[in-house]
Design a protein around this motif. Sequence first.
Motif, PDB file in Angstrom:
ATOM      1  N   SER A 145     -19.698  12.200  63.207  1.00 12.77           N
ATOM      2  CA  SER A 145     -19.305  11.333  62.091  1.00 12.77           C
ATOM      3  C   SER A 145     -20.294  10.174  61.980  1.00 12.77           C
ATOM      4  N   TYR A 146     -20.670   9.633  63.114  1.00 13.24           N
ATOM      5  CA  TYR A 146     -21.648   8.546  63.170  1.00 13.24           C
ATOM      6  C   TYR A 146     -22.989   9.018  62.626  1.00 13.24           C
ATOM      7  N   TYR A 147     -23.385  10.249  62.988  1.00 15.40           N
ATOM      8  CA  TYR A 147     -24.649  10.798  62.490  1.00 15.40           C
ATOM      9  C   TYR A 147     -24.675  10.827  60.961  1.00 15.40           C
ATOM     10  N   PHE A 148     -23.605  11.348  60.343  1.00 14.25           N
ATOM     11  CA  PHE A 148     -23.586  11.446  58.885  1.00 14.25           C
ATOM     12  C   PHE A 148     -23.638  10.065  58.232  1.00 14.25           C
ATOM     13  N   LYS A 149     -22.958   9.112  58.821  1.00 11.47           N
ATOM     14  CA  LYS A 149     -22.949   7.769  58.261  1.00 11.47           C
ATOM     15  C   LYS A 149     -24.326   7.121  58.354  1.00 11.47           C
ATOM     16  N   GLN A 150     -24.985   7.308  59.495  1.00 11.87           N
ATOM     17  CA  GLN A 150     -26.264   6.662  59.721  1.00 11.87           C
ATOM     18  C   GLN A 150     -27.441   7.397  59.093  1.00 11.87           C
ATOM     19  N   ASP A 155     -19.852   9.139  54.242  1.00 20.53           N
ATOM     20  CA  ASP A 155     -18.680   8.931  55.090  1.00 20.53           C
ATOM     21  C   ASP A 155     -18.033  10.275  55.385  1.00 20.53           C
ATOM     22  N   THR A 156     -18.011  10.625  56.660  1.00 14.07           N
ATOM     23  CA  THR A 156     -17.573  11.955  57.096  1.00 14.07           C
ATOM     24  C   THR A 156     -16.759  11.835  58.368  1.00 14.07           C
ATOM     25  N   ILE A 157     -15.727  12.644  58.488  1.00 15.17           N
ATOM     26  CA  ILE A 157     -14.993  12.717  59.748  1.00 15.17           C
ATOM     27  C   ILE A 157     -14.843  14.176  60.157  1.00 15.17           C
ATOM     28  N   PHE A 158     -14.766  14.387  61.472  1.00 15.85           N
ATOM     29  CA  PHE A 158     -14.568  15.717  62.039  1.00 15.85           C
ATOM     30  C   PHE A 158     -13.351  15.700  62.964  1.00 15.85           C
ATOM     31  N   SER A 159     -12.721  16.842  63.080  1.00 15.89           N
ATOM     32  CA  SER A 159     -11.675  17.057  64.074  1.00 15.89           C
ATOM     33  C   SER A 159     -11.811  18.488  64.578  1.00 15.89           C
ATOM     34  N   VAL A 160     -11.843  18.655  65.894  1.00  9.68           N
ATOM     35  CA  VAL A 160     -11.892  19.989  66.493  1.00  9.68           C
ATOM     36  C   VAL A 160     -10.792  20.069  67.539  1.00  9.68           C
ATOM     37  N   ASN A 161      -9.927  21.053  67.406  1.00  9.23           N
ATOM     38  CA  ASN A 161      -8.811  21.251  68.342  1.00  9.23           C
ATOM     39  C   ASN A 161      -9.053  22.530  69.137  1.00  9.23           C
ATOM     40  N   MET A 162      -9.239  22.365  70.452  1.00 18.80           N
ATOM     41  CA  MET A 162      -9.415  23.500  71.343  1.00 18.80           C
ATOM     42  C   MET A 162      -8.269  23.511  72.348  1.00 18.80           C
TER      43      MET A 162
END
Length: 285
Positions: A145-150, A155-162
Amino acid sequence: MNNYILKTLSYNKQIRIFFMENTDMIKEICNHKNISKTLKTALGETVSIATLMSGTLKGNQRVSIKINATNRKYKIFADVDSMGNIRGYINDALLNAPLDTINNLYVEELIGDKGCIQVLKDLGMHNIFTGITDMPYRNIIDDFSYYFKQSEQIDTIFSVNMVYNEYNEITLCRGIMAQLLPGAPINLIDTIKEIISENQSILSREIENFKEIPFLLFRDIEIVEQYPVQFICGCSKEAFYPMLYSLNKEELVDAYKNEKPMEIVCNVCGKKYSFSPQEIRNLTQ
């Protein structure tokens, strides 16, 4: 279609949200490897994020990701194209790291305080975009998310559920990627993040129809596309001949004289390739 992404629009089409079911693919990539739960998590999260990013690609575009841990010998790779073909792997140094060291690390400790993300995006027509950012969160998910912003000012968010069983085998993997579209209010991304955070139990449980999940989380949502994603390694027996050529000639001679076959295992998919004594002998002639 066991592994796929649902592309959706929500909040009056001000935000796009990708929902991904990739359990079978992550099982195929991670469960065959004799690696710790930490490495499975790091690899699975990296591959899942790369797969979600495929939803932003068009035509012949592709993305390659490299995560460098603070220990620069340790790297994680993933690449994906616009058709949802994905592969991911950890490098030899990390794969062969001492188990007593890696097994006792959390992902944050593995990444360390000087980790970095490198993204190479091939846009076609010899147009290559490269973005590099550090990893202040050290947990891969928030760092992307930080990568996309910078790097891309989006503005992007990710969620991964394992989810794991008692044998540290992955039994479920799902992901979400949300991006604000031009003109959307900035605080909307925080609303989405809060909704996802409050509904982790929904994302982490077995559900008969994955397509129900977007509607369980959001009221105003529209599915605009569904497309498959799949793991494709691309390895072959022929591709490993150069590795045999690189061996000492005496080793090869010893192998065929003693009728010892040689076996090479692909680090990406785990497939084993056996070379007979005669095939080894042919390399020395």
